[in-house]
Design a protein around this motif. Structure first.
Motif, PDB file in Angstrom:
ATOM      1  N   ILE A 176       0.831  -1.207   0.000  1.00  0.00           N
ATOM      2  CA  ILE A 176       0.000   0.000   0.000  1.00  0.00           C
ATOM      3  C   ILE A 176       0.866   1.257   0.000  1.00  0.00           C
ATOM      4  O   ILE A 176       0.531   2.271  -0.628  1.00  0.00           O
ATOM      5  CB  ILE A 176      -0.943  -0.014   1.221  1.00  0.00           C
ATOM      6  CG1 ILE A 176      -2.025  -1.076   1.037  1.00  0.00           C
ATOM      7  CG2 ILE A 176      -1.585   1.356   1.442  1.00  0.00           C
ATOM      8  CD1 ILE A 176      -2.875  -1.313   2.272  1.00  0.00           C
ATOM      9  N   VAL A 177       1.988   1.197   0.711  1.00  0.00           N
ATOM     10  CA  VAL A 177       2.914   2.337   0.730  1.00  0.00           C
ATOM     11  C   VAL A 177       3.655   2.447  -0.597  1.00  0.00           C
ATOM     12  O   VAL A 177       3.792   3.538  -1.162  1.00  0.00           O
ATOM     13  CB  VAL A 177       3.911   2.189   1.898  1.00  0.00           C
ATOM     14  CG1 VAL A 177       5.018   3.240   1.791  1.00  0.00           C
ATOM     15  CG2 VAL A 177       3.187   2.312   3.231  1.00  0.00           C
ATOM     16  N   ALA A 178       4.129   1.330  -1.139  1.00  0.00           N
ATOM     17  CA  ALA A 178       5.017   1.361  -2.302  1.00  0.00           C
ATOM     18  C   ALA A 178       4.301   1.718  -3.599  1.00  0.00           C
ATOM     19  O   ALA A 178       4.839   2.486  -4.411  1.00  0.00           O
ATOM     20  CB  ALA A 178       5.713   0.011  -2.455  1.00  0.00           C
ATOM     21  N   ILE A 179       3.111   1.177  -3.825  1.00  0.00           N
ATOM     22  CA  ILE A 179       2.457   1.331  -5.133  1.00  0.00           C
ATOM     23  C   ILE A 179       2.135   2.787  -5.472  1.00  0.00           C
ATOM     24  O   ILE A 179       2.476   3.268  -6.557  1.00  0.00           O
ATOM     25  CB  ILE A 179       1.203   0.437  -5.210  1.00  0.00           C
ATOM     26  CG1 ILE A 179       1.620  -1.040  -5.241  1.00  0.00           C
ATOM     27  CG2 ILE A 179       0.374   0.769  -6.437  1.00  0.00           C
ATOM     28  CD1 ILE A 179       0.469  -2.018  -5.132  1.00  0.00           C
ATOM     29  N   PRO A 180       1.498   3.565  -4.575  1.00  0.00           N
ATOM     30  CA  PRO A 180       1.243   4.969  -4.933  1.00  0.00           C
ATOM     31  C   PRO A 180       2.524   5.763  -5.172  1.00  0.00           C
ATOM     32  O   PRO A 180       2.589   6.576  -6.095  1.00  0.00           O
ATOM     33  CB  PRO A 180       0.472   5.515  -3.718  1.00  0.00           C
ATOM     34  CG  PRO A 180      -0.070   4.312  -3.031  1.00  0.00           C
ATOM     35  CD  PRO A 180       0.916   3.234  -3.261  1.00  0.00           C
ATOM     36  N   PHE A 181       3.541   5.512  -4.348  1.00  0.00           N
ATOM     37  CA  PHE A 181       4.778   6.265  -4.513  1.00  0.00           C
ATOM     38  C   PHE A 181       5.530   5.837  -5.766  1.00  0.00           C
ATOM     39  O   PHE A 181       6.327   6.612  -6.308  1.00  0.00           O
ATOM     40  CB  PHE A 181       5.663   6.128  -3.273  1.00  0.00           C
ATOM     41  CG  PHE A 181       5.158   6.910  -2.099  1.00  0.00           C
ATOM     42  CD1 PHE A 181       5.030   8.287  -2.176  1.00  0.00           C
ATOM     43  CD2 PHE A 181       4.785   6.280  -0.925  1.00  0.00           C
ATOM     44  CE1 PHE A 181       4.549   9.023  -1.103  1.00  0.00           C
ATOM     45  CE2 PHE A 181       4.307   7.006   0.152  1.00  0.00           C
ATOM     46  CZ  PHE A 181       4.188   8.378   0.060  1.00  0.00           C
ATOM     47  N   TYR A 182       5.287   4.628  -6.246  1.00  0.00           N
ATOM     48  CA  TYR A 182       5.869   4.214  -7.533  1.00  0.00           C
ATOM     49  C   TYR A 182       5.341   5.096  -8.657  1.00  0.00           C
ATOM     50  O   TYR A 182       6.117   5.606  -9.480  1.00  0.00           O
ATOM     51  CB  TYR A 182       5.546   2.746  -7.812  1.00  0.00           C
ATOM     52  CG  TYR A 182       5.849   2.334  -9.232  1.00  0.00           C
ATOM     53  CD1 TYR A 182       7.153   2.112  -9.653  1.00  0.00           C
ATOM     54  CD2 TYR A 182       4.820   2.196 -10.155  1.00  0.00           C
ATOM     55  CE1 TYR A 182       7.429   1.756 -10.966  1.00  0.00           C
ATOM     56  CE2 TYR A 182       5.085   1.838 -11.467  1.00  0.00           C
ATOM     57  CZ  TYR A 182       6.396   1.616 -11.859  1.00  0.00           C
ATOM     58  OH  TYR A 182       6.652   1.274 -13.164  1.00  0.00           O
ATOM     59  N   PHE A 183       4.026   5.278  -8.696  1.00  0.00           N
ATOM     60  CA  PHE A 183       3.437   6.103  -9.754  1.00  0.00           C
ATOM     61  C   PHE A 183       3.825   7.577  -9.589  1.00  0.00           C
ATOM     62  O   PHE A 183       4.035   8.283 -10.585  1.00  0.00           O
ATOM     63  CB  PHE A 183       1.913   5.942  -9.756  1.00  0.00           C
ATOM     64  CG  PHE A 183       1.447   4.603 -10.236  1.00  0.00           C
ATOM     65  CD1 PHE A 183       1.565   4.248 -11.567  1.00  0.00           C
ATOM     66  CD2 PHE A 183       0.905   3.676  -9.353  1.00  0.00           C
ATOM     67  CE1 PHE A 183       1.150   3.001 -12.024  1.00  0.00           C
ATOM     68  CE2 PHE A 183       0.487   2.430  -9.791  1.00  0.00           C
ATOM     69  CZ  PHE A 183       0.606   2.090 -11.138  1.00  0.00           C
ATOM     70  N   ILE A 184       3.921   8.042  -8.348  1.00  0.00           N
ATOM     71  CA  ILE A 184       4.377   9.415  -8.118  1.00  0.00           C
ATOM     72  C   ILE A 184       5.806   9.589  -8.628  1.00  0.00           C
ATOM     73  O   ILE A 184       6.142  10.591  -9.280  1.00  0.00           O
ATOM     74  CB  ILE A 184       4.281   9.766  -6.618  1.00  0.00           C
ATOM     75  CG1 ILE A 184       2.819   9.863  -6.184  1.00  0.00           C
ATOM     76  CG2 ILE A 184       5.013  11.080  -6.319  1.00  0.00           C
ATOM     77  CD1 ILE A 184       2.629  10.013  -4.685  1.00  0.00           C
ATOM     78  N   SER A 185       6.666   8.613  -8.341  1.00  0.00           N
ATOM     79  CA  SER A 185       8.057   8.675  -8.784  1.00  0.00           C
ATOM     80  C   SER A 185       8.152   8.686 -10.307  1.00  0.00           C
ATOM     81  O   SER A 185       8.916   9.461 -10.893  1.00  0.00           O
ATOM     82  CB  SER A 185       8.835   7.486  -8.203  1.00  0.00           C
ATOM     83  OG  SER A 185      10.162   7.469  -8.685  1.00  0.00           O
ATOM     84  N   VAL A 186       7.365   7.826 -10.956  1.00  0.00           N
ATOM     85  CA  VAL A 186       7.368   7.785 -12.430  1.00  0.00           C
ATOM     86  C   VAL A 186       6.903   9.113 -13.003  1.00  0.00           C
ATOM     87  O   VAL A 186       7.478   9.626 -13.976  1.00  0.00           O
ATOM     88  CB  VAL A 186       6.467   6.633 -12.921  1.00  0.00           C
ATOM     89  CG1 VAL A 186       6.230   6.727 -14.423  1.00  0.00           C
ATOM     90  CG2 VAL A 186       7.099   5.283 -12.589  1.00  0.00           C
ATOM     91  N   TRP A 187       5.876   9.697 -12.404  1.00  0.00           N
ATOM     92  CA  TRP A 187       5.355  10.982 -12.893  1.00  0.00           C
ATOM     93  C   TRP A 187       6.391  12.096 -12.744  1.00  0.00           C
ATOM     94  O   TRP A 187       6.624  12.869 -13.685  1.00  0.00           O
ATOM     95  CB  TRP A 187       4.087  11.333 -12.114  1.00  0.00           C
ATOM     96  CG  TRP A 187       3.497  12.660 -12.481  1.00  0.00           C
ATOM     97  CD1 TRP A 187       2.904  13.013 -13.661  1.00  0.00           C
ATOM     98  CD2 TRP A 187       3.442  13.829 -11.651  1.00  0.00           C
ATOM     99  NE1 TRP A 187       2.485  14.324 -13.618  1.00  0.00           N
ATOM    100  CE2 TRP A 187       2.806  14.839 -12.410  1.00  0.00           C
ATOM    101  CE3 TRP A 187       3.869  14.105 -10.357  1.00  0.00           C
ATOM    102  CZ2 TRP A 187       2.585  16.115 -11.887  1.00  0.00           C
ATOM    103  CZ3 TRP A 187       3.645  15.372  -9.855  1.00  0.00           C
ATOM    104  CH2 TRP A 187       3.006  16.359 -10.603  1.00  0.00           C
TER     105      TRP A 187
END
Length: 210
Positions: free
Chosen positions: A172-183
């Motif tokens: 739950i922590v990693a997935i949203p921050f993955y997309f934020i990092s990609v953006w």
């Protein structure tokens, strides 16, 4: 779910859970900071720089500098540095390109700051969640061993279920921050490309005295 998380705080994997929550708060703070910073520095806002470059390529050096100076986007400051160097010494294109490139590097270095922290959270959160699960399962099976193998199966299953919540929280922590990092990385790459093209337009255009 909240009761499960609270229960985990007092289990063997509690420190892992606390660390994941702290990482999520740190990542959220960094993401908000980067979004505000990108907006303040005008990342993706190239209207002013395009108008300045249009004036520059037609030979209106003074007008181009005025347009670039009035724009708050950092890309305009980069091309203004190159324009100023070329106006001062029209024949020294290499120096003007170096001046603009140095300004661009400072700008990109500022934009890159704290991105690695978000990437680290993306990589570390799932592993910490898995570690919490392993620790919880070790604790559950240790209870079975202590009971001579006669432990209540429902208690064992409940312990494993609670332990798995750390893996869920890690994802739950990693997935949203993955997309934020990609953006954020995508916007940074696009800005880097725009800077390179803008510097090329400045240095390739013929300069008339301001």
């Amino acid at each position: 779910m909240l009761e499960v998380i609270i229960g985990q705080l007092f289990s063997l994997g509690g420190p892992i859970l606390v660390l994941l929550i702290a990482m999520s708060l740190l990542g959220l703070t960094a993401a908000i900071y980067k979004a505000l910073q990108f907006a303040r520095l005008g990342v993706g806002r190239h209207g002013g720089s395009r108008r300045a470059l249009a004036a520059w390529t037609t030979g209106d050096a003074r007008g181009a500098l005025d347009i670039a100076g009035a724009d708050r986007a950092a890309i305009s400051r980069v091309i203004a540095a190159g324009m100023t160097a070329l106006i001062s010494n029209p024949g020294d294109v290499a120096h003007a390109e170096q001046v603009a490139a140095q300004e661009a590097q400072r700008f990109l270095a500022t934009l890159s700051r704290y991105l690695r922290a978000i990437e680290s959270i993306v990589q570390a959160a799932p592993m910490l969640g898995l570690l919490g699960t392993v620790i919880g399962m070790i604790d559950a099976f240790a209870n079975v061993a202590a009971g001579g193998g006669a432990a209540d199966p429902s208690a064992l299953a409940g312990g494993i279920w609670v332990a798995l919540t750390t893996t869920a929280l890690g994802l739950i922590v990693a997935i949203p921050f993955y997309f934020i990092s990609v953006w954020l990385e995508g916007r940074l790459d696009a800005e880097r490309t725009a800077l390179e093209l803008a510097i090329s337009e400045v240095t390739l255009a013929r300069v008339r005295p301001a």
